[in-house]
Design a protein around this motif. Structure first.
Motif, PDB file in Angstrom:
ATOM      1  N   LYS A   1       0.811  -1.212   0.000  1.00 60.93           N
ATOM      2  CA  LYS A   1       0.000   0.000   0.000  1.00 60.93           C
ATOM      3  C   LYS A   1       0.844   1.260   0.000  1.00 60.93           C
ATOM      4  O   LYS A   1       0.440   2.283  -0.520  1.00 60.93           O
TER       5      LYS A   1
ATOM      6  N   PRO B   1       0.385   6.734   2.559  1.00 63.03           N
ATOM      7  CA  PRO B   1      -0.714   7.502   1.949  1.00 63.03           C
ATOM      8  C   PRO B   1      -0.284   8.925   1.601  1.00 63.03           C
ATOM      9  O   PRO B   1       0.662   9.450   2.174  1.00 63.03           O
TER      10      PRO B   1
ATOM     11  N   SER C   1       1.840   5.132  -3.916  1.00 62.17           N
ATOM     12  CA  SER C   1       1.049   4.527  -2.844  1.00 62.17           C
ATOM     13  C   SER C   1      -0.115   3.820  -3.497  1.00 62.17           C
ATOM     14  O   SER C   1      -0.260   3.805  -4.716  1.00 62.17           O
ATOM     15  N   ALA C   2      -0.948   3.194  -2.669  1.00 61.13           N
ATOM     16  CA  ALA C   2      -2.216   2.595  -3.106  1.00 61.13           C
ATOM     17  C   ALA C   2      -2.032   1.416  -4.039  1.00 61.13           C
ATOM     18  O   ALA C   2      -2.938   1.063  -4.775  1.00 61.13           O
TER      19      ALA C   2
ATOM     20  N   ILE D   1      -3.502   0.704  -7.978  1.00 57.57           N
ATOM     21  CA  ILE D   1      -4.475   1.674  -8.498  1.00 57.57           C
ATOM     22  C   ILE D   1      -3.842   2.645  -9.505  1.00 57.57           C
ATOM     23  O   ILE D   1      -4.432   2.903 -10.555  1.00 57.57           O
TER      24      ILE D   1
END
Lengths: 184, 149
Positions: B105, B108, B113-114, B117
Motif C-alpha cells: 500500500k 498515503p 502509494s495505493a 491503483i
C-alpha cells in the motif's frame, strides 16, 4: 442550495433552447451550455472527480459535433401536425408530473441517509487501499468489475466506429480501394 | 472549410498552439499519475491527453497530428491499454483472486502509494486517450472525403 436551483433552471432553459432553435450551430452551443452548467453543479455538490470528467468529455463531444459531423445546411422539418404533437406532449408531461409528485413524497431527503455499502467504503476505504482519493479506491478496487465493463464498452464502441467509418468499410461492390491511411 | 483539414488554421492559432499544447499534454499526464491522491484519474486524464492531440490536429491540419500519433500507433496503444488492465487484474491471482491489490500500500498521500491503483489509471488513460483520438480522426477524415466529392 440556491445556486444549485439556479443552475438547474439554467440547464432546463438551455435544453429547451437546444431543442427549439432553428440554427444547428446555435443548438450545439446550447447543448454545451447544458454540459457546462452540469459540471458546475457537480462542483457545487462537492464531486470534483465527476466535474472534471464531465467538463473534458463535454469539450471533446462539442469539438467532434462541430468539427467532424456538422454540416452548414441541414434542414429542419418543423411543418405538419404541430397541434396533435403538442397536445400529446402536454398530456404525457402532465401524466409524468402527476405520477412523479406521488412517488417523490416517499423518497428520503436529498443526500440523506448515506447508503450502507457506501458508508463502509467511506470508513474502511482509506486504510484498506491506501488511496487518498476515495473515488479512485472505489472505482478501481471495490468496484473494479464496473470499470472493466466500462472499458469493454468503450473498446467495443471504438472498434465499431473504426470498422464502419474507415475507407474499406464504405467501398462499393467491385471498387478498388487505394487509401494511404489504411494499413496494407 | 476543407482547406483547414490540410493546412490548419492561421498563424496566430498555430503560435498559441505551439506554446500551449505541451502544457495540455503535461496536465493530462499529471491528472493520470495523481489520480489516486487528487481528483481526476484515468478517464479524465486520458480525455485531456486526447484533447491535446485534437488541438494539434485542429491548428496544424491532419498531416502534422498524424505524424505525431499515426493511426496504427493509436490503435496499438488502445489495445495495449485494454490488455494491460486485464493483465494487472489477472496478476491478482498470484495472491488469491481477480482484481486483488497485490502490491504494497505504501505511504498515503505520496505518489507511490495505493498498490496497483495508479497502474490501472495508466492503463485506462492509454485506452481512453488513444481510442477517443482514433474516433475523432476517423470522423474528420470521413467528413473531409464527403466534402471532396
Amino acid at each position: 442550495m440556491l445556486e444549485l436551483y439556479i443552475l438547474l433552471i439554467f440547464m432546463i432553459v438551455a435544453a429547451v433552447v437546444a431543442v427549439e432553435i432553428k440554427d444547428l450551430l446555435s443548438s450545439v452551443v446550447a447543448v454545451g451550455a447544458v454540459g457546462l452548467a452540469l459540471s458546475i453543479a457537480f462542483l457545487v455538490l462537492k464531486a470534483p472527480d465527476v466535474a472534471i470528467t464531465q467538463l473534458v468529455v463535454e469539450i471533446l463531444c462539442l469539438i467532434i459535433l462541430i468539427r467532424a459531423t456538422l454540416r452548414k445546411d441541414l434542414p429542419f422539418s418543423t411543418s405538419g401536425r404541430w397541434f396533435l404533437n403538442t397536445l400529446i406532449t402536454v398530456i404525457f408531461i402532465s401524466l409524468f408530473l402527476m405520477v412523479a409528485a406521488k412517488c417523490f413524497k416517499d423518497l428520503p431527503e436529498f443526500g440523506y441517509p448515506t447508503m450502507k455499502v457506501a458508508s463502509t467504503y467511506l470508513k474502511e476505504g482509506f486504510e484498506k487501499t491506501g488511496a487518498a482519493n476515495i473515488v479512485a479506491s472505489v472505482i478501481l478496487d471495490y468496484r473494479a468489475y464496473d470499470t472493466l465493463g466500462e472499458a469493454t464498452v468503450l473498446f467495443t464502441a471504438v472498434i465499431g466506429v473504426l470498422a464502419i467509418v474507415r475507407r474499406i468499410g464504405r467501398k462499393k461492390v467491385g471498387e478498388k480501394v487505394r487509401d494511404e491511411d489504411e494499413p496494407r | 472549410m476543407s482547406k483547414e483539414h490540410e493546412q490548419g488554421m492561421s498563424l496566430i492559432v498555430k503560435t498559441i498552439t505551439r506554446l500551449t499544447v505541451g502544457l495540455i499534454l503535461l496536465y493530462g499526464i499529471y491528472i493520470v499519475s495523481h489520480g489516486h491522491v487528487s481528483p481526476g484519474g484515468g478517464f479524465a486524464g486520458g480525455v485531456i491527453i486526447a484533447l491535446s492531440f485534437v488541438h494539434l490536429m485542429l491548428a496544424y491540419g491532419k498531416e502534422v497530428a498524424l505524424s505525431k500519433l499515426p493511426k496504427q500507433a493509436s490503435s496499438f496503444f488502445e489495445s495495449m491499454g485494454a490488455i494491460m488492465f486485464l493483465a494487472i487484474a489477472l496478476l491478482g491471482f498470484t495472491g488469491g483472486y481477480f482484481f486483488l491489490n497485490f502490491l504494497s500500500k505504501g505511504e498515503p498521500f505520496k505518489l507511490f502509494s495505493a498498490g496497483v491503483i495508479p497502474l490501472y489509471n495508466i492503463a485506462i488513460s492509454l485506452k481512453v486517450g488513444a481510442g477517443l483520438f482514433a474516433i475523432f480522426v476517423a470522423l474528420v477524415l470521413l467528413k473531409f472525403e464527403s466534402e471532396k466529392k
